[in-house]
Design a protein around this motif. Sequence first.
Motif, PDB file in Angstrom:
ATOM      1  N   MET A 131      -5.140  10.541  -3.145  1.00  0.00           N
ATOM      2  CA  MET A 131      -5.096   9.491  -2.125  1.00  0.00           C
ATOM      3  C   MET A 131      -4.078   9.882  -1.067  1.00  0.00           C
ATOM      4  O   MET A 131      -2.894   9.997  -1.353  1.00  0.00           O
ATOM      5  N   ASP A 132      -4.559  10.076   0.155  1.00  0.00           N
ATOM      6  CA  ASP A 132      -3.667  10.451   1.251  1.00  0.00           C
ATOM      7  C   ASP A 132      -2.810   9.276   1.704  1.00  0.00           C
ATOM      8  O   ASP A 132      -1.596   9.390   1.828  1.00  0.00           O
ATOM      9  N   SER A 133      -3.441   8.137   1.954  1.00  0.00           N
ATOM     10  CA  SER A 133      -2.676   7.006   2.480  1.00  0.00           C
ATOM     11  C   SER A 133      -3.480   5.731   2.382  1.00  0.00           C
ATOM     12  O   SER A 133      -4.705   5.757   2.232  1.00  0.00           O
ATOM     13  N   ILE A 134      -2.750   4.611   2.416  1.00  0.00           N
ATOM     14  CA  ILE A 134      -3.346   3.286   2.599  1.00  0.00           C
ATOM     15  C   ILE A 134      -2.651   2.677   3.810  1.00  0.00           C
ATOM     16  O   ILE A 134      -1.423   2.625   3.856  1.00  0.00           O
ATOM     17  N   SER A 135      -3.420   2.240   4.778  1.00  0.00           N
ATOM     18  CA  SER A 135      -2.817   1.722   6.004  1.00  0.00           C
ATOM     19  C   SER A 135      -3.657   0.567   6.540  1.00  0.00           C
ATOM     20  O   SER A 135      -4.785   0.339   6.106  1.00  0.00           O
ATOM     21  N   GLU A 171       1.080  -4.014   2.490  1.00  0.00           N
ATOM     22  CA  GLU A 171       2.037  -4.151   1.406  1.00  0.00           C
ATOM     23  C   GLU A 171       2.088  -5.575   0.867  1.00  0.00           C
ATOM     24  O   GLU A 171       2.666  -5.821  -0.173  1.00  0.00           O
ATOM     25  N   ARG A 172       1.454  -6.514   1.583  1.00  0.00           N
ATOM     26  CA  ARG A 172       1.364  -7.871   1.046  1.00  0.00           C
ATOM     27  C   ARG A 172       0.395  -7.933  -0.129  1.00  0.00           C
ATOM     28  O   ARG A 172       0.321  -8.937  -0.819  1.00  0.00           O
ATOM     29  N   LEU A 173      -0.369  -6.873  -0.379  1.00  0.00           N
ATOM     30  CA  LEU A 173      -1.353  -6.828  -1.455  1.00  0.00           C
ATOM     31  C   LEU A 173      -1.023  -5.672  -2.386  1.00  0.00           C
ATOM     32  O   LEU A 173      -1.700  -4.644  -2.384  1.00  0.00           O
ATOM     33  N   PRO A 174       0.027  -5.804  -3.192  1.00  0.00           N
ATOM     34  CA  PRO A 174       0.475  -4.661  -4.013  1.00  0.00           C
ATOM     35  C   PRO A 174      -0.536  -4.224  -5.054  1.00  0.00           C
ATOM     36  O   PRO A 174      -0.555  -3.056  -5.440  1.00  0.00           O
ATOM     37  N   MET A 175      -1.405  -5.130  -5.527  1.00  0.00           N
ATOM     38  CA  MET A 175      -2.376  -4.745  -6.543  1.00  0.00           C
ATOM     39  C   MET A 175      -3.413  -3.780  -5.988  1.00  0.00           C
ATOM     40  O   MET A 175      -4.062  -3.055  -6.746  1.00  0.00           O
ATOM     41  N   LEU A 176      -3.566  -3.723  -4.663  1.00  0.00           N
ATOM     42  CA  LEU A 176      -4.543  -2.829  -4.054  1.00  0.00           C
ATOM     43  C   LEU A 176      -4.211  -1.371  -4.339  1.00  0.00           C
ATOM     44  O   LEU A 176      -5.108  -0.552  -4.570  1.00  0.00           O
ATOM     45  N   GLU A 177      -2.925  -1.027  -4.325  1.00  0.00           N
ATOM     46  CA  GLU A 177      -2.534   0.347  -4.629  1.00  0.00           C
ATOM     47  C   GLU A 177      -2.907   0.714  -6.055  1.00  0.00           C
ATOM     48  O   GLU A 177      -3.368   1.829  -6.318  1.00  0.00           O
TER      49      GLU A 177
END
Length: 346
Positions: A83-87, A51-57
């Motif tokens: 997209m299932d998830s980003i973790s 979540e420190r990299l919001p542009m990734l989403e």
Amino acid sequence: MLQQDGADAAADRVLNQDEIDSLLGFDPNAGASAELSGVQALINSALVSYERLPMLEIVFDRLVRLATTSLRNFTSDNVEVAMDSISSVRFGDYLNSIPLPAILSVIKAEEWDNYGLLTVDSSLIYSMIDVLLGGRRMAGQIRVEGRPYTTIEMALARRMIEIILDDTHRAFEPVTDVNFRIERLETNPRFAAISRPANAAILIELRIEMDDRGGKIEILLPYATIEPIREQLLQMYMGEKFGRDPIWEGHLATEIHAADVEVTAVLHEMDLPLNRVLNLQPGETVMFDRTPSDPVLLRCGDVELTEAVMGHIGNNVSVRVARPLNPPKVTMATFEAIDENKMEQR
């Protein structure tokens, strides 16, 4: 004797469900933002939050839309990508969790000069082969016989991976220009080690559905790989300039351009002893070593602008600019360098 009985009773004590939940850090009534405790807190303390990299989403949301269109054109079938998830995961934990058989593609980000992984599970491979080669529609999970992948299966899987990588390049374009290239295809996770087992990485899980069949694609990018664009990924929205507002900058530049400033024409400057200045009397003459044709200095405050020639127009004294203005000592590049130094210190 009494002390021994008390020790035995303490040893035989059984924890109730609430105490077990507290020990493990599990609270069904807690929200997603609640602080973790117990074993859960110890486990999650070793992970790095994406979540420190919001542009990734935003980048991978864009990838979902691009891949949906590309795979529909590739298969001529109804394909849905989600997209299932980003973790955040540890690289070694991820390699141990890959269900086999699967195809692991080692991909190289050429501009970043580092590597990532793209994993395609077996159900998606066989579903894609059925669609491309005209196989029958089979409901439920496709069984894998445990045999190695054939040359045709590897070639078709490679073509699908190339399409996904091309869409990934297009998804990153608003942030940075990066090209992804297949370095090699592996079926054994031990041969796909691109980072140390303890290193943190971003895991993106994409689900691809073709009517009643499909599977998953997982993209793993170590934090070391995306480090060159860390500043861009820290943006909250596309085009953010970390506190600088381009609209306000334009407005400020317009107002400064239209502002009134006082310009002083300096005929001559000379040094005099302080005692003579204090003893100046009315009618006393101070001689300047200047001629009427010598240039005078135009000054705004303490800033020397240019030189000019004295003259007059009608009853008004005037000056004619003799050379271009002096370039400013402080430019926008100076402020940008200050911003870069602040970002490096952070």
